[in-house]
Design an enzyme around this catalytic site. Structure first.
Site, PDB file in Angstrom:
ATOM      1  N   MET A   1       9.275   1.899 -30.605  1.00 16.20           N
ATOM      2  CA  MET A   1       9.023   0.699 -29.806  1.00 16.20           C
ATOM      3  C   MET A   1       9.387   0.926 -28.338  1.00 16.20           C
ATOM      4  O   MET A   1       8.641   0.550 -27.431  1.00 16.20           O
ATOM      5  CB  MET A   1       9.813  -0.486 -30.354  1.00 16.20           C
ATOM      6  CG  MET A   1       9.446  -1.798 -29.684  1.00 16.20           C
ATOM      7  SD  MET A   1      10.401  -3.193 -30.259  1.00 16.20           S
ATOM      8  CE  MET A   1       9.893  -3.309 -31.960  1.00 16.20           C
TER       9      MET A   1
ATOM     10  N   TYR B   1      11.204   8.578 -36.251  1.00 18.25           N
ATOM     11  CA  TYR B   1      11.030   7.774 -37.471  1.00 18.25           C
ATOM     12  C   TYR B   1      10.156   8.470 -38.499  1.00 18.25           C
ATOM     13  O   TYR B   1       9.185   9.139 -38.149  1.00 18.25           O
ATOM     14  CB  TYR B   1      10.395   6.432 -37.128  1.00 18.25           C
ATOM     15  CG  TYR B   1      11.360   5.458 -36.470  1.00 18.25           C
ATOM     16  CD1 TYR B   1      12.591   5.158 -37.042  1.00 18.25           C
ATOM     17  CD2 TYR B   1      11.016   4.824 -35.281  1.00 18.25           C
ATOM     18  CE1 TYR B   1      13.459   4.260 -36.445  1.00 18.25           C
ATOM     19  CE2 TYR B   1      11.871   3.925 -34.676  1.00 18.25           C
ATOM     20  CZ  TYR B   1      13.097   3.640 -35.257  1.00 18.25           C
ATOM     21  OH  TYR B   1      13.952   2.755 -34.673  1.00 18.25           O
TER      22      TYR B   1
ATOM     23  N   LYS C   1      -9.000  -9.815 -14.034  1.00 16.85           N
ATOM     24  CA  LYS C   1      -8.425 -10.321 -15.293  1.00 16.85           C
ATOM     25  C   LYS C   1      -7.359  -9.369 -15.836  1.00 16.85           C
ATOM     26  O   LYS C   1      -7.299  -8.200 -15.421  1.00 16.85           O
ATOM     27  CB  LYS C   1      -9.546 -10.497 -16.312  1.00 16.85           C
ATOM     28  CG  LYS C   1     -10.253  -9.204 -16.699  1.00 16.85           C
ATOM     29  CD  LYS C   1     -11.555  -9.457 -17.445  1.00 16.85           C
ATOM     30  CE  LYS C   1     -12.257  -8.155 -17.793  1.00 16.85           C
ATOM     31  NZ  LYS C   1     -13.630  -8.378 -18.277  1.00 16.85           N
TER      32      LYS C   1
ATOM     33  N   ARG D   1     -22.320 -11.483 -27.206  1.00 18.49           N
ATOM     34  CA  ARG D   1     -20.904 -11.863 -27.172  1.00 18.49           C
ATOM     35  C   ARG D   1     -20.832 -13.316 -26.729  1.00 18.49           C
ATOM     36  O   ARG D   1     -20.534 -14.191 -27.519  1.00 18.49           O
ATOM     37  CB  ARG D   1     -20.146 -10.917 -26.235  1.00 18.49           C
ATOM     38  CG  ARG D   1     -18.660 -11.046 -26.315  1.00 18.49           C
ATOM     39  CD  ARG D   1     -17.942  -9.979 -25.522  1.00 18.49           C
ATOM     40  NE  ARG D   1     -18.122 -10.088 -24.074  1.00 18.49           N
ATOM     41  CZ  ARG D   1     -17.511  -9.306 -23.206  1.00 18.49           C
ATOM     42  NH1 ARG D   1     -16.683  -8.350 -23.619  1.00 18.49           N
ATOM     43  NH2 ARG D   1     -17.699  -9.460 -21.912  1.00 18.49           N
TER      44      ARG D   1
HETATM   45  C1  LIG Z   1     -14.505  -7.386 -17.608  1.00 17.68           C
HETATM   46  C2  LIG Z   1     -15.852  -7.745 -17.134  1.00 17.68           C
HETATM   47  C3  LIG Z   1     -16.434  -7.077 -16.034  1.00 17.68           C
HETATM   48  C4  LIG Z   1     -15.820  -5.856 -15.395  1.00 17.68           C
HETATM   49  O1  LIG Z   1     -16.361  -4.676 -15.977  1.00 17.68           O
HETATM   50  P1  LIG Z   1     -15.950  -3.236 -15.454  1.00 17.68           P
HETATM   51  O2  LIG Z   1     -16.623  -2.310 -16.410  1.00 17.68           O
HETATM   52  O3  LIG Z   1     -14.457  -3.163 -15.558  1.00 17.68           O
HETATM   53  O4  LIG Z   1     -16.425  -3.121 -14.064  1.00 17.68           O
HETATM   54  C5  LIG Z   1     -17.633  -7.574 -15.536  1.00 17.68           C
HETATM   55  N1  LIG Z   1     -18.245  -8.616 -16.118  1.00 17.68           N
HETATM   56  C6  LIG Z   1     -17.739  -9.249 -17.199  1.00 17.68           C
HETATM   57  C7  LIG Z   1     -18.481 -10.396 -17.795  1.00 17.68           C
HETATM   58  C8  LIG Z   1     -16.532  -8.831 -17.759  1.00 17.68           C
HETATM   59  O5  LIG Z   1     -16.038  -9.442 -18.836  1.00 17.68           O
END
Ligand SMILES: *Cc1c(COP(=O)(O)O)cnc(C)c1O
Length: 369
Positions: A313, A264, A38, A136
């Site tokens: 930026m 800045y 992801k 979650r």
């Molecule tokens: C992002 C995610 C992972 C990966 O976790 P890492 O700590 O990066 O290995 C695994 N499972 C779920 C549900 C996630 O959202």
């Protein structure tokens, strides 16, 4: 001497292969391996990373949102792709592109089942997510009956896996909580499997879970950060190789007189003469303002150059007093020789945030393809 000519994120696929082999060595030969790719493979290059892992024999991919899975399919990735957080707008697309949704609530379950019915599917693979303490996403134990009832009445979908997620797998002070989550997961999944009549894959471990709770591999593990070379503790970090190196170059050098200020809001002031360098990356490239005012440093010709004043930026200014350097010289932000985790923690954040923040404006160069 400068060899890059612009801010560059170098992605080393040989390091990725090393990390994959290392994490695989921590699991049983029969345990399946899901690679979490992801967020552009944690800010690197999702397509290059996924292609390499597919060649290496990874069993599964996971993305957060459907459009990330579409990008993988468009690039020719053929392994199954789990969509961890499917959105109502993308359920059609999930089926059209052979992506596999995580179903985590009665609401999402109902919506996806309806989509599968409209699209006349049979046994479409879905993944059931249980909440075991992270609070979650996920069903609870009392939802098992709902899931079973739906599956007995409808044959459009079929459970490919059952999974959960640990809340504190990297924190050994929370071992009792993690073991509790694992036990809860074991119970709920057994309850479901017993009445299902078939055995989906089960998985609960992320990277730190793989390293800290190897007894809970079930049939599959999921790794993200470990593949990219960080393991949430020094011992693991020593075994893994960061795949990404963020480099830039010196745009301009200034000689600052006492009482002049830099950047800045005049945030940096020196009462002695100073040499500063301006580098072409800023908060729009993913180096947030929290790295400014001395919280982070950049390596230039082997020496530490603290970031001075506020991060702009598109630029940062660094203190290069005592560093032999000139315009065009290379500067290292993070990589195998300068940990992204250490850089991040100096600014009160974690490698995950730093890596995934590197914006799409930064040029990616893939090596070892
Ligand atoms: C992002 C995610 C992972 C990966 O976790 P890492 O700590 O990066 O290995 C695994 N499972 C779920 C549900 C996630 O959202």
């Amino acid at each position: 001497m400068n060899r890059i000519g612009e801010t560059t994120l170098e992605i080393d696929l040989n390091a990725l292969a090393h990390n994959y082999a290392y994490l695989k060595s921590k699991t049983l030969p029969e345990t399946k391996f899901l690679a979490v790719v992801k967020a552009f493979a944690y800010g690197s290059d999702m397509v290059a990373v996924a292609k390499k892992l597919e060649n290496l024999g990874v069993d599964y991919f996971a993305v957060a949102y459907a459009k990330e899975g579409v990008l993988l399919r468009d690039s020719g990735i053929e392994r199954p792709i789990l969509v961890l957080h499917p959105q109502p707008a993308h359920l059609d697309c999930i089926i059209e592109r052979c992506l596999e949704p995580s179903l985590y609530s009665t609401n999402v379950f109902g919506q996806f089942l309806k989509t599968a019915q409209e699209k006349k599917q049979h046994a479409y693979p879905v993944h059931i997510k249980f909440n075991t303490g992270l609070n979650r996403l996920g069903f609870r134990e009392e939802d098992v009956e709902f899931i079973l009832k739906q599956l007995w009445q409808h044959n459009e979908i079929k459970i490919k896996s059952i999974f959960s997620h640990l809340a504190a797998s990297e924190d050994l002070n929370e071992q009792e909580f993690s073991k509790n989550q694992i036990a809860t997961f074991e119970n709920i999944s057994s309850l479901l499997i017993e009445k299902l009549g078939y055995s989906p894959l089960r998985h609960i471990l992320n990277t730190s879970g793989i390293l800290n709770y190897p007894q809970a591999q079930f049939e599959m593990v999921r790794s993200g950060i470990g593949l990219y070379g960080y393991g949430n503790d020094a011992e693991a970090d020593a075994k893994l190789k960061p795949i990404a190196t963020l480099k830039t170059i010196i745009s301009q050098i200034h000689k600052i007189k006492p009482d002049e200020t830099v950047g800045y809001n005049r945030a940096f002031k020196s009462d002695v003469p100073k040499t500063t360098a301006t580098l072409p990356l800023g908060h729009a490239d993913g180096i947030g303002r929290q790295y400014g005012n001395g919280k982070g440093y950049i390596m230039i010709n082997g020496k530490k150059a603290p970031i001075i004043g506020n991060v702009c930026m598109d630029m940062i200014m660094v203190d290069v007093d005592g560093i032999d350097c000139k315009e065009g010289d290379e500067a290292l932000v993070f990589g195998p020789k300068k940990s992204a985790e250490a850089f991040a923690s100096g600014a009160n954040t974690i490698s995950y945030e730093l890596l995934t923040a590197i914006s799409q404006r930064v040029k990616r160069v893939v090596i070892g393809a």
